[in-house]
Design a protein around this motif. Structure first.
Motif, PDB file in Angstrom:
ATOM      1  N   VAL A 101      36.888  33.824  12.083  1.00 28.85           N
ATOM      2  CA  VAL A 101      36.101  33.123  11.075  1.00 28.85           C
ATOM      3  C   VAL A 101      36.979  32.689   9.908  1.00 28.85           C
ATOM      4  N   ASP A 146      30.529  35.344   6.892  1.00 29.64           N
ATOM      5  CA  ASP A 146      30.667  34.604   5.624  1.00 29.64           C
ATOM      6  C   ASP A 146      29.932  35.311   4.495  1.00 29.64           C
ATOM      7  N   GLU A 147      28.758  35.872   4.791  1.00 27.21           N
ATOM      8  CA  GLU A 147      27.995  36.576   3.763  1.00 27.21           C
ATOM      9  C   GLU A 147      28.709  37.859   3.336  1.00 27.21           C
ATOM     10  N   PRO A 195      27.225  30.889  15.681  1.00 29.76           N
ATOM     11  CA  PRO A 195      26.837  30.497  14.311  1.00 29.76           C
ATOM     12  C   PRO A 195      26.216  31.632  13.504  1.00 29.76           C
ATOM     13  N   ASP A 196      25.332  32.444  14.154  1.00 24.67           N
ATOM     14  CA  ASP A 196      24.712  33.531  13.400  1.00 24.67           C
ATOM     15  C   ASP A 196      25.724  34.608  13.018  1.00 24.67           C
ATOM     16  N   THR A 197      26.711  34.835  13.929  1.00 27.40           N
ATOM     17  CA  THR A 197      27.764  35.808  13.618  1.00 27.40           C
ATOM     18  C   THR A 197      28.641  35.299  12.484  1.00 27.40           C
ATOM     19  N   LYS A 198      28.988  34.017  12.559  1.00 25.54           N
ATOM     20  CA  LYS A 198      29.802  33.418  11.489  1.00 25.54           C
ATOM     21  C   LYS A 198      29.083  33.509  10.151  1.00 25.54           C
ATOM     22  N   ALA A 199      27.783  33.275  10.149  1.00 28.52           N
ATOM     23  CA  ALA A 199      27.018  33.354   8.904  1.00 28.52           C
ATOM     24  C   ALA A 199      27.037  34.769   8.347  1.00 28.52           C
ATOM     25  N   ARG A 200      26.949  35.769   9.227  1.00 36.34           N
ATOM     26  CA  ARG A 200      26.974  37.164   8.801  1.00 36.34           C
ATOM     27  C   ARG A 200      28.334  37.530   8.199  1.00 36.34           C
ATOM     28  N   ARG A 208      31.508  36.917   1.070  1.00 35.12           N
ATOM     29  CA  ARG A 208      31.016  36.598  -0.271  1.00 35.12           C
ATOM     30  C   ARG A 208      30.674  37.860  -1.051  1.00 35.12           C
TER      31      ARG A 208
END
Length: 336
Positions: free
Chosen positions: A31, A47-48, A40-45, A51
Motif C-alpha cells: 500500500v 490508509d486509515e 480496495p477495502d484492505t487498502k482503505a483499512r 492516518r
C-alpha cells in the motif's frame, strides 16, 4: 517556517500499521509503495491506520540503493554568524561526499525554536542531526536516540542526555588570553561575556576567574551579556575611572569583540583587547585584533564524521571531542 508541535513520541513503523489494520507487513508495504494486488477495502483499512498513527514512509534505504541523496539536519544558533556558517559549510562538504543533502536552520537561542526545527527535520526523515544546543534540558531527544536517530552536539554539550559532542577547549583558550595580557604588564583585565545561561559563556567566565586568580590578578572585573554598544561604553567609562583602572579587555566571542570595538571608539578609549573567536577583518581594523582562534571548520568536519560513523553502525558510549584553540597575536594586545 510553520511552528510544529514540540512533543514527540517514538515513530510509528510498518509493524504498528500492520497491527492496527490487522494485515501483514508485506501488505502495508504494498500500500505504501503503491503496488497493485491489494483489495480496495484492505487498502482503505491500511490508509486509515496510517492516518491514525501518523506513519511516514522512510525512503532512506531505497533512496541510497537508487543512488539518490539522503538528508541530515543541522541546527545552529544563527546562520548569519560567520562562526556557524563555517561550521555549516564544513558539515555540508562531508555530507556531500557521503551523498547526503543538508537541511539547516537557526534556533536563534530559543529552546522552543530548536524543538520545532528538530520536529520539522525529523518529519522529513533525516538520517541524523547535528545541533548547537539552545538553553534547556535535552532529555526529550532520548526517544529519537533510542529509535536509532544519531545526534551530535557542537560547541556545547547536551544537557540531560548522553550524546556525542564536539567542543572547544574554552579553558585553555581564555587562559592563553589572560596570560598573554599579564605578560604585557596588565594587572586589571575586564571580561565581557555572553548570556551566562549558555554553556560556552559559563565555561569562559569560569576560565577567566581561574586564570586571573592563578596570576594574582583581580577576578571580579566581569560583565555578562547580552551586551549592546551603549552598555559596554558605560561599563568602560566606569572601569577606567578608578585610580587603578582597567587597561585591557577579554571578550567572550566574535560578536562581543565587534561590539566592544564600537564602544571603545565611542568613548575614545584605547584599551588592550583579546577576543575569543577570530572574525572577518580582525586583521584589517586599526589596531588589528588579537584573538583566541577556534577552528569552526574542524568542528563541523569532526561532528559530521562522528554522525556518519554512527550511521554506519558504530556503537559504543557517547564520545566527546575537544579541539584546541590558538592565540593569534596582533596589535590590539600591545596597547598599554
Amino acid at each position: 517556517m510553520t511552528s510544529l508541535s514540540s512533543s514527540r513520541t517514538t515513530r510509528a513503523t510498518m509493524v504498528d500499521v500492520a497491527k492496527r489494520a490487522a494485515v501483514s507487513v508485506k501488505t502495508v508495504s504494498r500500500v505504501v509503495n503503491g503496488e497493485e494486488g491489494v483489495r480496495p477495502d484492505t487498502k482503505a483499512r491500511v490508509d486509515e491506520a496510517i492516518r491514525q498513527l501518523g506513519f511516514r514512509r522512510n525512503d532512506s534505504a531505497s533512496d541510497l540503493r537508487r543512488g539518490r541523496a539522503e538528508g541530515i539536519g543541522l541546527i545552529v544558533e544563527n546562520m548569519s554568524d560567520p562562526f556557524y556558517s563555517v561550521i555549516g559549510a564544513a558539515v555540508e562538504r562531508v555530507a556531500r561526499l557521503q551523498r547526503h543533502l543538508l537541511l539547516m536552520g537557526s534556533a536563534e537561542g530559543s529552546a522552543e525554536r530548536e524543538r520545532d526545527l528538530t520536529g520539522a527535520f525529523l518529519s522529513r526523515r533525516v538520517a541524523g542531526l547535528i545541533v548547537v544546543p539552545a538553553i534547556e534540558d535535552h532529555h526529550w531527544l532520548a526517544a529519537e536516540l533510542a529509535a536509532g536517530t544519531p545526534v551530535v552536539f557542537v560547541d556545547r554539550p547536551a544537557s540531560g542526555l548522553s550524546a556525542d559532542a564536539v567542543l572547544t577547549d574554552n579553558d585553555a583558550g581564555v587562559r592563553s588570553a589572560v596570560e598573554h595580557l599579564a605578560a604585557r604588564g596588565h594587572r586589571n583585565i575586564g571580561f565581557l561575556g555572553d548570556n551566562p545561561e549558555f554553556w560556552t559563556a559559563g565555561q569562559r567566565l569560569a576560565a577567566f576567574g581561574s586564570a586571573t586568580a592563578a596570576l594574582g590578578l583581580r577576578s571580579d572585573l566581569t560583565a555578562m551579556g547580552p551586551h549592546e554598544v551603549e552598555g559596554i561604553a558605560a561599563l568602560v567609562e566606569t572601569w577606567t575611572r578608578d585610580s587603578d583602572p582597567v587597561t585591557a579587555l577579554v571578550t567572550g566571542n566574535n560578536r562581543l569583540s565587534v561590539t566592544a570595538l564600537r564602544a571603545l571608539r565611542r568613548v575614545g578609549k584605547r584599551l588592550a583587547l583579546v577576543g575569543f573567536d577570530d572574525f572577518e577583518l580582525a586583521d584589517m581594523v586599526e589596531p588589528a585584533v588579537t584573538v583566541v582562534a577556534q577552528d569552526p571548520a574542524a568542528m563541523g568536519e569532526q561532528a559530521a564524521h562522528l554522525l556518519f560513523r554512527r550511521l554506519a553502525g558504530e556503537g559504543g558510549p557517547a564520545r566527546t571531542v575537544v579541539l584546541p584553540t590558538r592565540l593569534v597575536v596582533r596589535d590590539s594586545s600591545h596597547l598599554v
